[in-house]
Design a protein around this motif. Structure first.
Motif, PDB file in Angstrom:
ATOM      1  N   TYR A 148      61.991  50.752  45.627  1.00 15.04           N
ATOM      2  CA  TYR A 148      61.436  50.540  44.295  1.00 15.04           C
ATOM      3  C   TYR A 148      62.503  50.047  43.330  1.00 15.04           C
ATOM      4  N   SER A 149      62.024  49.483  42.240  1.00 10.43           N
ATOM      5  CA  SER A 149      62.926  49.038  41.177  1.00 10.43           C
ATOM      6  C   SER A 149      62.211  49.208  39.837  1.00 10.43           C
ATOM      7  N   ASN A 150      62.948  49.686  38.836  1.00  7.97           N
ATOM      8  CA  ASN A 150      62.389  49.787  37.479  1.00  7.97           C
ATOM      9  C   ASN A 150      62.417  48.419  36.803  1.00  7.97           C
ATOM     10  N   ILE A 151      61.370  48.146  36.041  1.00 10.45           N
ATOM     11  CA  ILE A 151      61.246  46.879  35.318  1.00 10.45           C
ATOM     12  C   ILE A 151      61.443  47.165  33.830  1.00 10.45           C
ATOM     13  N   LYS A 152      62.449  46.564  33.242  1.00  8.88           N
ATOM     14  CA  LYS A 152      62.779  46.821  31.833  1.00  8.88           C
ATOM     15  C   LYS A 152      61.903  45.948  30.928  1.00  8.88           C
ATOM     16  N   ILE A 153      60.905  46.553  30.316  1.00  2.00           N
ATOM     17  CA  ILE A 153      59.974  45.812  29.456  1.00  2.00           C
ATOM     18  C   ILE A 153      60.537  45.726  28.042  1.00  2.00           C
ATOM     19  N   GLN A 154      60.487  44.531  27.476  1.00  2.00           N
ATOM     20  CA  GLN A 154      60.903  44.368  26.084  1.00  2.00           C
ATOM     21  C   GLN A 154      59.941  45.112  25.152  1.00  2.00           C
ATOM     22  N   LYS A 155      60.444  45.564  24.039  1.00  2.00           N
ATOM     23  CA  LYS A 155      59.622  46.304  23.071  1.00  2.00           C
ATOM     24  C   LYS A 155      58.623  45.378  22.397  1.00  2.00           C
ATOM     25  N   GLY A 156      57.534  45.984  21.884  1.00  2.00           N
ATOM     26  CA  GLY A 156      56.556  45.199  21.135  1.00  2.00           C
ATOM     27  C   GLY A 156      55.149  45.264  21.697  1.00  2.00           C
ATOM     28  N   LEU A 157      54.941  46.076  22.775  1.00  2.00           N
ATOM     29  CA  LEU A 157      53.624  46.164  23.402  1.00  2.00           C
ATOM     30  C   LEU A 157      53.023  47.551  23.240  1.00  2.00           C
ATOM     31  N   LYS A 158      51.698  47.605  23.268  1.00  7.75           N
ATOM     32  CA  LYS A 158      50.971  48.863  23.434  1.00  7.75           C
ATOM     33  C   LYS A 158      49.785  48.571  24.341  1.00  7.75           C
ATOM     34  N   PHE A 159      49.115  49.608  24.780  1.00  9.84           N
ATOM     35  CA  PHE A 159      48.016  49.474  25.735  1.00  9.84           C
ATOM     36  C   PHE A 159      46.775  50.129  25.164  1.00  9.84           C
ATOM     37  N   CYS A 160      45.655  49.439  25.268  1.00  6.33           N
ATOM     38  CA  CYS A 160      44.381  50.013  24.850  1.00  6.33           C
ATOM     39  C   CYS A 160      43.563  50.268  26.114  1.00  6.33           C
ATOM     40  N   THR A 161      43.259  51.526  26.343  1.00  8.81           N
ATOM     41  CA  THR A 161      42.627  51.962  27.583  1.00  8.81           C
ATOM     42  C   THR A 161      41.141  52.192  27.332  1.00  8.81           C
ATOM     43  N   LEU A 162      40.290  51.519  28.107  1.00 10.79           N
ATOM     44  CA  LEU A 162      38.840  51.641  27.967  1.00 10.79           C
ATOM     45  C   LEU A 162      38.333  52.457  29.157  1.00 10.79           C
ATOM     46  N   ILE A 163      37.946  53.704  28.892  1.00 11.26           N
ATOM     47  CA  ILE A 163      37.616  54.655  29.955  1.00 11.26           C
ATOM     48  C   ILE A 163      36.117  54.945  29.932  1.00 11.26           C
ATOM     49  N   PRO A 164      35.390  54.583  30.986  1.00  8.24           N
ATOM     50  CA  PRO A 164      33.944  54.837  30.994  1.00  8.24           C
ATOM     51  C   PRO A 164      33.627  56.282  31.394  1.00  8.24           C
ATOM     52  N   ASP A 165      32.370  56.673  31.176  1.00 12.38           N
ATOM     53  CA  ASP A 165      31.961  58.043  31.490  1.00 12.38           C
ATOM     54  C   ASP A 165      31.483  58.194  32.934  1.00 12.38           C
ATOM     55  N   PHE A 166      31.784  57.216  33.791  1.00  8.71           N
ATOM     56  CA  PHE A 166      31.424  57.332  35.207  1.00  8.71           C
ATOM     57  C   PHE A 166      32.682  57.156  36.059  1.00  8.71           C
ATOM     58  N   GLN A 167      32.636  57.687  37.267  1.00  9.70           N
ATOM     59  CA  GLN A 167      33.771  57.634  38.178  1.00  9.70           C
ATOM     60  C   GLN A 167      33.598  56.507  39.187  1.00  9.70           C
ATOM     61  N   LEU A 168      34.711  56.104  39.761  1.00  9.87           N
ATOM     62  CA  LEU A 168      34.704  55.151  40.869  1.00  9.87           C
ATOM     63  C   LEU A 168      35.781  55.608  41.846  1.00  9.87           C
ATOM     64  N   SER A 169      35.368  56.054  43.014  1.00  9.96           N
ATOM     65  CA  SER A 169      36.343  56.571  43.974  1.00  9.96           C
ATOM     66  C   SER A 169      37.191  55.430  44.521  1.00  9.96           C
ATOM     67  N   THR A 170      38.448  55.745  44.823  1.00  8.86           N
ATOM     68  CA  THR A 170      39.343  54.746  45.412  1.00  8.86           C
ATOM     69  C   THR A 170      38.794  54.243  46.741  1.00  8.86           C
ATOM     70  N   ALA A 171      38.195  55.157  47.508  1.00 11.83           N
ATOM     71  CA  ALA A 171      37.628  54.768  48.814  1.00 11.83           C
ATOM     72  C   ALA A 171      36.546  53.713  48.649  1.00 11.83           C
ATOM     73  N   LYS A 172      35.671  53.907  47.674  1.00 17.83           N
ATOM     74  CA  LYS A 172      34.595  52.939  47.430  1.00 17.83           C
ATOM     75  C   LYS A 172      35.172  51.618  46.922  1.00 17.83           C
ATOM     76  N   ALA A 173      36.179  51.712  46.055  1.00 18.72           N
ATOM     77  CA  ALA A 173      36.790  50.500  45.495  1.00 18.72           C
ATOM     78  C   ALA A 173      37.550  49.720  46.555  1.00 18.72           C
ATOM     79  N   ARG A 174      38.085  50.406  47.557  1.00 18.80           N
ATOM     80  CA  ARG A 174      38.781  49.712  48.652  1.00 18.80           C
ATOM     81  C   ARG A 174      37.791  49.135  49.657  1.00 18.80           C
ATOM     82  N   ALA A 175      36.642  49.792  49.795  1.00 23.43           N
ATOM     83  CA  ALA A 175      35.660  49.363  50.799  1.00 23.43           C
ATOM     84  C   ALA A 175      35.100  47.976  50.508  1.00 23.43           C
ATOM     85  N   VAL A 176      35.097  47.562  49.237  1.00 26.61           N
ATOM     86  CA  VAL A 176      34.515  46.253  48.886  1.00 26.61           C
ATOM     87  C   VAL A 176      35.507  45.103  49.059  1.00 26.61           C
ATOM     88  N   LEU A 177      36.761  45.421  49.372  1.00 27.32           N
ATOM     89  CA  LEU A 177      37.775  44.373  49.495  1.00 27.32           C
ATOM     90  C   LEU A 177      37.659  43.651  50.841  1.00 27.32           C
TER      91      LEU A 177
END
Length: 295
Positions: A148-177
């Motif tokens: 692994y390696s750390n990535i040094k991000i320049q300042k000036g960003l933020k993240f807006c997280t949109l979280i729905p009220d339903f779940q999606l399992s990783t197994a199901k999300a991988r199955a469609v690939l």
């Protein structure tokens, strides 16, 4: 008693499938102690308050590796990270279990060894690495070893997280690939990952919109999320620097300039009119990773 705080993580960052991840300032805090006998798990849904709990499972596997015979375990969880939403809840639980076992057994594992053991349990390092070390990381798992390696991000960003009220399992999300991809799609993603890392380290944030595009997983997983494509288009209209699925989804992540004051309220208004309920959170990068206290 051991207190372990683990940050949420967002993996992939668009094209960096199974290798890029970033830690964010939303946390699960775990209080773990050895008791005389039995297993007591508190602070989570009833269906997780048993010996199948992921924290406890990770502890058991770690104790076996460490050769430590424990009497009983009590785990209390104060959780902010939603389950099965693509924000690293599984990685947080596994790390807490490995670290809790290491502390109780006084095994003296360093963070590199903790990373190896947690990845062995999780199966991939994209969430585990940033959760443990903080910041943004690139990591790969080869011949049972994490690089692994750390990535040094320049300042000036933020993240807006949109979280729905339903779940999606990783197994199901991988199955469609797909089992195989076109050569062109592979080249497409290699270019975007390279551009993403370069843009973030050099502060060329205008390139994130192009760099966050993906052809390996998002088109397939997006079809499992109602209104996904409409939401992504709306984020772009509202001056998101880049928009992508957080991990396997269904959470959607928008990257914003730090001084973007309008996006939060405008996207909330848009999401309010959709069928599902969406929670909107503004988050910053967590640079500390796991924090451990013996109380």
């Amino acid at each position: 008693m051991i207190k372990i705080r683990v940050p949420a993580t967002s993996a992939n960052i668009g094209p960096g499938f199974d290798c890029l991840g970033i830690a964010l300032n939303m946390y699960n805090t775990f209080f773990i102690e050895e008791i005389e006998k039995g297993v007591i798990i508190e602070g989570c849904e009833d269906k997780f308050c048993n010996e199948n709990n992921l924290v406890y499972s990770a502890m058991k596997k770690s104790f076996e590796k460490l050769g430590y015979k424990y009497k009983g375990i009590k785990i209390n969880i104060k959780g902010q990270i939603p389950v099965s939403r693509g924000l690293g809840s599984s990685a947080a639980c596994i790390l807490a279990g490995v670290i809790g076992a290491n502390e109780i057994a006084s095994a003296g594992l360093n963070r590199e060894e903790i990373l190896q053991l947690a990845t062995e349990i999780e199966g991939h390092p994209d969430n585990v690495t940033p959760a443990l070390f903080g910041g943004m990381t690139a990591s790969v798992y080869e011949k049972n070893r994490v690089y692994y390696s750390n990535i040094k991000i320049q300042k000036g960003l933020k993240f807006c997280t949109l979280i729905p009220d339903f779940q999606l399992s990783t197994a199901k999300a991988r199955a469609v690939l797909p089992k195989k991809i076109d050569y062109e799609d592979g080249v497409f993603n290699v270019g975007r990952v390279s551009l993403m890392i370069s843009a973030l380290t050099n502060g060329q944030f205008d390139l994130i919109k192009i760099a966050s595009k993906d052809k390996l997983h998002e088109n397939y997983r997006g079809n499992l999320i109602r209104n996904y494509h409409n939401i992504v288009r709306e984020c772009e209209k509202l001056d998101s620097l880049g928009t992508f699925l957080s991990g396997a989804g269904p959470t959607i992540m928008a990257v914003l300039e730090e001084d973007n004051k309008d996006f939060y309220n405008n996207i909330k208004k848009f999401l309010y009119n959709l069928e599902d309920n969406w929670e909107v959170k503004e988050l910053q990068i967590d640079y500390n990773g796991v924090v451990i206290e013996n109380t």
